[in-house]
Design a protein around this motif. Structure first.
Motif, PDB file in Angstrom:
ATOM      1  N   GLY A   1       0.783  -1.026   0.010  1.00 42.40           N
ATOM      2  CA  GLY A   1       0.082   0.040   0.347  1.00 42.40           C
ATOM      3  C   GLY A   1       0.745   1.343  -0.144  1.00 42.40           C
ATOM      4  N   ALA A   2       0.302   2.374  -0.524  1.00 37.86           N
ATOM      5  CA  ALA A   2       0.904   3.703  -0.529  1.00 37.86           C
ATOM      6  C   ALA A   2       0.598   4.613   0.551  1.00 37.86           C
ATOM      7  N   GLY A   3       1.063   4.792   1.678  1.00 43.50           N
ATOM      8  CA  GLY A   3       0.782   5.856   2.240  1.00 43.50           C
ATOM      9  C   GLY A   3       1.688   7.252   2.162  1.00 43.50           C
TER      10      GLY A   3
ATOM     11  N   GLU B   1      -3.842   1.785  -3.557  1.00 46.00           N
ATOM     12  CA  GLU B   1      -4.208   3.174  -2.682  1.00 46.00           C
ATOM     13  C   GLU B   1      -5.718   3.051  -2.332  1.00 46.00           C
TER      14      GLU B   1
ATOM     15  N   LEU C   1      -2.791   4.701   4.964  1.00 47.15           N
ATOM     16  CA  LEU C   1      -2.853   4.960   3.248  1.00 47.15           C
ATOM     17  C   LEU C   1      -3.266   6.194   3.087  1.00 47.15           C
ATOM     18  N   LYS C   2      -2.923   6.895   1.781  1.00 46.27           N
ATOM     19  CA  LYS C   2      -3.574   8.108   1.480  1.00 46.27           C
ATOM     20  C   LYS C   2      -4.339   7.905   0.438  1.00 46.27           C
TER      21      LYS C   2
ATOM     22  N   TYR D   1       6.956   9.379  -2.842  1.00 44.68           N
ATOM     23  CA  TYR D   1       6.231   8.375  -3.683  1.00 44.68           C
ATOM     24  C   TYR D   1       6.631   8.168  -5.262  1.00 44.68           C
TER      25      TYR D   1
ATOM     26  N   THR E   1      -3.752  -2.776   6.334  1.00 48.42           N
ATOM     27  CA  THR E   1      -2.841  -2.769   5.088  1.00 48.42           C
ATOM     28  C   THR E   1      -2.262  -4.165   4.753  1.00 48.42           C
TER      29      THR E   1
END
Length: 329
Positions: free
Chosen positions: A173-175, A200, A211-212, A224, A284
């Motif tokens: 995942g992308a935070g 995401e 996560l964002k 990122y 996540t």
């Protein structure tokens, strides 16, 4: 506060039965700082050490208070490690911060600046910038600090070594995006054919803590680097929760296979893998498994693949949330 920083990194790799064709391996990141209580450690201990080391080397920290905006895990890591190094810490957090994360921050002596949860994560970032403009603070800046993805280049090297180079896909995942960026860079350097998948949240309101939501002009961290990503996925909260709960059910009466112990002995790993006998991962971690299930259903991954997902934190960090609240209340 006693903290053993030597336990950060070289975390174990376990095999996960998730009902998919590829071999699925989980990197157990709560073994960073094991046994610290309040849900253990998390993947964010890696970037906390890296950011503090870089700040100390540059002479930024003496006489200053460490400051960061965080939904919990980065704050927990910076508070614990910062306090152990003798620094004061302060964090901008949402008012609905989970009780486990709040207790960990309070135990580390951190000062909390709370922002109404309904204002969203951007409000935390705005508030931390206001505070950072005042004297006496050092803003860690996990969303723009280059030490963040650099820390996860080590995570990537560990994954390559622990799989003997057999890894064919990495899903995270992308935070801040630091994990998928740093790991992806290393894996691609060793084998350009490794598939790096970042996911995401599908909607702005979600339960994938940390996560964002970046679609439609949402805040995009400098850390990122999407050029590293081979494929991006948008994930709803419920599939992640279903996957996490399914893992708990599958391992209710079965032991997890430890593929590589990392720096830890088997007794330490077994003692921290479970919470009151249950194998509970955070949202996540469940999200990574859910994404692998989708890739498996679509035929993107098959039995020839070896896939690694980070298990970023343990489920008891979410003891009062919808994921594990009923089980841990």
């Amino acid at each position: 506060m006693a903290i053993d920083e030597s336990t950060v990194g070289e975390t174990p790799l376990v095999e996960l039965d998730a009902g998919v064709a590829p071999t699925l391996l989980g990197k157990v990141e709560w073994l960073n700082l094991p046994g610290v209580g309040h849900g253990g450690g998390s993947i964010k201990a890696r970037i906390a050490v890296a950011m503090l080391d870089a700040a100390e080397a540059a002479g930024h920290l003496p006489g200053r208070t460490i400051l960061e905006a965080s939904s919990g895990n980065t704050a927990r890591a910076l508070a614990r490690i910062g306090a152990a190094r003798g620094y004061e810490t302060a964090f901008v957090v949402p008012e609905d911060l989970g009780s486990g994360k709040r207790a960990a921050l309070e135990a580390a002596g951190a000062t909390l600046h709370e922002v109404p949860a309904e204002e969203g994560y951007d409000a935390l970032l705005d508030r931390v910038e206001e505070l950072a403009s005042e004297s006496g603070y050092w803003h860690a800046g996990q969303y723009e600090n280059a030490a963040n993805p650099r820390a996860h280049e080590q995570t990537g090297r560990e994954i390559w070594h622990q799989t003997d180079g057999a890894v064919t896909a990495f899903v995270a995942g992308a935070g801040t995006g630091g994990t998928v960026t740093g790991v992806g860079r290393v894996l691609h350097a060793r084998n350009p054919d490794v598939r790096v998948v970042g996911f995401e949240p599908e909607t702005e309101s979600h339960g994938l803590h940390g996560l964002k939501y970046m679609r439609g002009g949402g805040y995009h961290p400098d850390t990122y680097d999407e050029s590293v990503i081979d494929e991006k996925r948008y994930l709803a909260t419920e599939p992640a929760r279903v996957a996490a709960r399914d893992l708990a059910a599958r391992y209710a009466d079965a032991d997890l296979e430890i593929v590589d112990a990392g720096r830890h002995d088997e007794a330490t790993i077994r003692a921290t893998l479970r919470v009151d006998g249950d194998f509970l991962v955070g949202p996540t971690g469940g999200g990574g498994v859910a994404c692998v299930r989708g890739l498996d259903r679509e035929g993107v991954l098959d039995e020839s693949d070896t896939v690694v997902v980070p298990l970023c934190d343990r489920g008891d960090t979410y003891a009062d949330g919808e994921l594990w609240g009923d089980r841990l209340s």
